[in-house]
Design a protein around this motif. Structure first.
Motif, mmCIF file in Angstrom:
data_model
loop_
_atom_site.group_PDB
_atom_site.id
_atom_site.type_symbol
_atom_site.label_atom_id
_atom_site.label_comp_id
_atom_site.label_asym_id
_atom_site.label_seq_id
_atom_site.Cartn_x
_atom_site.Cartn_y
_atom_site.Cartn_z
ATOM 1 N N UNK A 1 0.837 -1.186 0.000
ATOM 2 C CA UNK A 1 0.000 0.000 0.000
ATOM 3 C C UNK A 1 0.880 1.248 0.000
ATOM 4 N N UNK A 2 0.833 2.031 -1.063
ATOM 5 C CA UNK A 2 1.699 3.211 -1.153
ATOM 6 C C UNK A 2 1.560 4.166 0.035
ATOM 7 N N UNK A 3 0.389 4.237 0.597
ATOM 8 C CA UNK A 3 0.168 5.176 1.705
ATOM 9 C C UNK A 3 0.558 4.609 3.056
ATOM 10 N N UNK A 4 1.070 3.360 3.060
ATOM 11 C CA UNK A 4 1.431 2.712 4.322
ATOM 12 C C UNK A 4 2.740 1.945 4.194
ATOM 13 N N UNK A 5 3.865 2.647 4.063
ATOM 14 C CA UNK A 5 5.145 1.914 3.996
ATOM 15 C C UNK A 5 5.436 1.222 5.327
ATOM 16 N N UNK A 6 5.872 -0.024 5.223
ATOM 17 C CA UNK A 6 6.126 -0.822 6.421
ATOM 18 C C UNK A 6 7.352 -0.358 7.192
ATOM 19 N N UNK A 7 8.343 0.169 6.465
ATOM 20 C CA UNK A 7 9.618 0.519 7.094
ATOM 21 C C UNK A 7 10.036 1.931 6.678
ATOM 22 N N UNK A 8 10.557 2.662 7.636
ATOM 23 C CA UNK A 8 11.141 3.984 7.395
ATOM 24 C C UNK A 8 12.643 3.858 7.650
ATOM 25 N N UNK A 9 13.444 4.461 6.784
ATOM 26 C CA UNK A 9 14.896 4.331 6.880
ATOM 27 C C UNK A 9 15.501 5.697 7.213
ATOM 28 N N UNK A 10 16.311 5.734 8.269
ATOM 29 C CA UNK A 10 16.880 6.978 8.781
ATOM 30 C C UNK A 10 18.400 6.950 8.772
ATOM 31 N N UNK A 11 18.975 8.128 8.657
ATOM 32 C CA UNK A 11 20.424 8.331 8.824
ATOM 33 C C UNK A 11 20.605 9.593 9.661
ATOM 34 N N UNK A 12 21.662 9.633 10.473
ATOM 35 C CA UNK A 12 21.912 10.850 11.249
ATOM 36 C C UNK A 12 22.454 11.954 10.337
ATOM 37 N N UNK A 13 22.021 13.194 10.620
ATOM 38 C CA UNK A 13 22.569 14.333 9.879
ATOM 39 C C UNK A 13 23.852 14.792 10.575
ATOM 40 N N UNK A 14 24.413 15.903 10.144
ATOM 41 C CA UNK A 14 25.693 16.377 10.707
ATOM 42 C C UNK A 14 25.626 16.649 12.198
ATOM 43 N N UNK A 15 24.447 17.024 12.687
ATOM 44 C CA UNK A 15 24.330 17.287 14.118
ATOM 45 C C UNK A 15 23.892 16.052 14.902
ATOM 46 N N UNK A 16 23.822 14.898 14.217
ATOM 47 C CA UNK A 16 23.505 13.652 14.901
ATOM 48 C C UNK A 16 22.027 13.333 14.999
ATOM 49 N N UNK A 17 21.163 14.206 14.486
ATOM 50 C CA UNK A 17 19.728 13.948 14.520
ATOM 51 C C UNK A 17 19.351 13.006 13.384
ATOM 52 N N UNK A 18 18.509 12.032 13.695
ATOM 53 C CA UNK A 18 18.077 11.089 12.675
ATOM 54 C C UNK A 18 17.038 11.738 11.775
ATOM 55 N N UNK A 19 17.275 11.642 10.465
ATOM 56 C CA UNK A 19 16.361 12.191 9.463
ATOM 57 C C UNK A 19 15.992 11.085 8.483
ATOM 58 N N UNK A 20 14.748 11.101 8.050
ATOM 59 C CA UNK A 20 14.246 10.122 7.100
ATOM 60 C C UNK A 20 14.925 10.298 5.753
ATOM 61 N N UNK A 21 15.433 9.204 5.193
ATOM 62 C CA UNK A 21 16.062 9.247 3.878
ATOM 63 C C UNK A 21 15.305 8.399 2.863
ATOM 64 N N UNK A 22 14.666 7.318 3.326
ATOM 65 C CA UNK A 22 13.994 6.398 2.405
ATOM 66 C C UNK A 22 12.855 5.687 3.121
ATOM 67 N N UNK A 23 12.009 5.072 2.328
ATOM 68 C CA UNK A 23 11.006 4.152 2.861
ATOM 69 C C UNK A 23 11.305 2.789 2.251
ATOM 70 N N UNK A 24 10.816 1.759 2.904
ATOM 71 C CA UNK A 24 10.984 0.416 2.372
ATOM 72 C C UNK A 24 9.663 -0.322 2.510
ATOM 73 N N UNK A 25 9.246 -0.884 1.409
ATOM 74 C CA UNK A 25 8.084 -1.763 1.429
ATOM 75 C C UNK A 25 8.583 -3.171 1.676
ATOM 76 N N UNK A 26 7.902 -3.894 2.565
ATOM 77 C CA UNK A 26 8.200 -5.303 2.820
ATOM 78 C C UNK A 26 6.895 -6.053 2.581
ATOM 79 N N UNK A 27 6.966 -7.126 1.827
ATOM 80 C CA UNK A 27 5.771 -7.911 1.538
ATOM 81 C C UNK A 27 6.058 -9.386 1.778
ATOM 82 N N UNK A 28 5.043 -10.073 2.280
ATOM 83 C CA UNK A 28 5.126 -11.517 2.453
ATOM 84 C C UNK A 28 4.280 -12.233 1.397
#
Length: 180
Positions: free
Chosen positions: A104-131
């Motif tokens: 479901x495009x409106x409900x990604x199962x996983x959100x992917x984060x990386x820390x920015x220069x100040x160490x705060x986690x920011x969203x960079x990608x989404x990941x769909x996982x399906x069974x």
């Protein structure tokens, strides 16, 4: 929560954590991420894929800040996942009640984060996982083998440019923070 979903999330967590430590990470989770997949940056020329990216940016706008994702039930399931030859995915946060055979495009199962220069986690990608039993696709993009048995996965780098393409597994411009 039913026992099946709890088991799936536990299995996914264990598999993804193991992948982050294993030398075969790319093979186990969506290819090399270094341009050898079918996921080029042609998404800008594809109406369905442009629409998908717009939807994903819209539904994840509030999740760009990790605290909002946590408030909504996303929980960290991995440390930072990187590729031995360069590039990274990041830290994965999953919403376990979304992991099933649906995409479901409106409900990604996983959100992917990386820390920015100040160490705060920011969203960079989404990941769909399906069974799903059969390989799913969304907006004409086929999922790849997922992080645990009988699963499929697809990344979308909606908040961070990826030179390997919008739907590549790894981003060669990113690297996991070094452990101290």
């Amino acid at each position: 929560m039913n026992r099946t979903k709890t088991g799936l999330l536990s299995m996914a967590t264990a598999a993804v954590l193991a992948m982050g430590l294993a030398p075969g990470t790319a093979v186990a989770h969506g290819g090399s991420g270094h341009g050898d997949s079918d996921h080029s940056d042609d998404w800008r020329n594809n109406d369905d894929q442009r629409r998908l990216v717009r939807i994903l940016r819209n539904v994840t706008e509030d999740y760009r800040w990790l605290k909002n994702a946590k408030k909504d039930g996303y929980k960290r399931i991995t440390e930072c996942i990187d590729h031995p030859e360069g590039g990274a995915m990041g830290y994965h946060y999953a919403k376990e009640d979304l992991i099933d055979d649906k995409t479901q495009p409106r409900k990604p199962e996983v959100l992917v984060y990386m820390p920015n220069r100040s160490g705060e986690f920011r969203l960079v990608a989404v990941e769909f996982i399906s069974t799903a039993d059969d390989q799913p696709s969304i907006a004409g993009v086929d999922f790849e083998k997922g992080p645990f048995p009988d699963s499929w996965a697809l990344h979308a780098w909606v908040w961070r440019d990826n030179p390997d393409g919008m739907f590549a597994a790894f981003n060669p411009d990113l690297s996991c923070p070094t452990k101290k």
